[in-house]
Design a protein around this motif. Structure first.
Motif, short mmCIF file in Angstrom:
data_model
loop_
_atom_site.label_atom_id
_atom_site.label_comp_id
_atom_site.label_asym_id
_atom_site.label_seq_id
_atom_site.Cartn_x
_atom_site.Cartn_y
_atom_site.Cartn_z
N PHE A 148 53.55 4.66 60.22
CA PHE A 148 54.88 3.15 60.81
C PHE A 148 56.14 3.42 60.09
O PHE A 148 57.31 3.33 60.25
N ASP A 149 56.08 3.70 58.51
CA ASP A 149 57.19 4.43 57.85
C ASP A 149 58.17 5.04 58.45
O ASP A 149 58.72 4.87 58.22
N SER A 150 57.79 5.64 59.86
CA SER A 150 58.53 6.29 60.53
C SER A 150 58.73 6.03 61.60
O SER A 150 60.15 6.23 62.37
N GLY A 151 58.97 4.79 62.02
CA GLY A 151 59.30 3.72 63.14
C GLY A 151 58.36 4.11 64.24
O GLY A 151 58.88 3.18 65.55
N ARG A 152 56.98 4.85 64.04
CA ARG A 152 56.78 5.53 65.65
C ARG A 152 56.08 4.33 65.99
O ARG A 152 55.55 3.85 67.26
N LEU A 153 55.44 3.24 65.44
CA LEU A 153 54.76 2.28 65.44
C LEU A 153 55.60 0.71 64.70
O LEU A 153 56.13 1.63 63.60
N ASP A 154 55.00 0.16 65.51
CA ASP A 154 55.55 -1.35 64.14
C ASP A 154 54.64 -1.94 63.65
O ASP A 154 53.02 -2.47 64.32
N SER A 155 54.61 -3.26 63.84
CA SER A 155 53.96 -4.15 63.19
C SER A 155 52.53 -4.92 63.93
O SER A 155 51.29 -5.02 63.63
N ALA A 156 53.16 -4.86 65.13
CA ALA A 156 51.62 -5.21 66.07
C ALA A 156 51.39 -4.09 66.32
O ALA A 156 49.95 -4.51 66.58
N SER A 157 51.41 -2.96 66.29
CA SER A 157 50.31 -1.91 66.94
C SER A 157 49.58 -2.13 65.06
O SER A 157 48.35 -1.50 64.86
N ALA A 158 50.28 -2.09 64.08
CA ALA A 158 49.20 -2.54 63.03
C ALA A 158 48.18 -3.71 63.02
O ALA A 158 48.26 -2.97 62.26
N VAL A 159 48.53 -4.60 63.55
CA VAL A 159 47.58 -5.85 63.07
C VAL A 159 46.46 -5.19 64.61
O VAL A 159 45.84 -5.52 64.06
#
Length: 82
Positions: free
Chosen positions: A33-44
């Motif tokens: 996430f911090d790298s930007g590979r995944l976004d907030s929707a992915s986090a959810v």
């Protein structure tokens, strides 16, 4: 810890990466996430899976979103739940 569940979780993360146009491969200690590979929707999506499959209590005041930035951290979080 059920390795089958962790393997499924790893595959789901790989699928999320592909949907974002990223390589499906990642190291256990690589930032997702911090790298930007995944976004907030992915986090959810990931948090819902952790709550449903591993029983992670997202209402726990000690929960910190940084606990899901790498697969190694996700694994530790999941293992701490049961």
């Amino acid at each position: 810890m059920n390795n089958e569940k962790l393997d499924s979780l790893r595959q789901n993360i790989s699928d999320m990466l592909v949907r974002r146009g990223q390589s499906p491969h990642f190291a256990d200690d690589e930032s997702l996430f911090d790298s930007g590979r995944l976004d907030s929707a992915s986090a959810v999506n990931l948090l819902l899976e952790l709550e449903t499959i591993f029983g992670v209590d997202l209402a726990d005041p000690d929960f910190d979103i940084s606990q899901i930035d790498s697969f190694a951290e996700i694994t530790r979080l999941a293992q701490s739940q049961g």
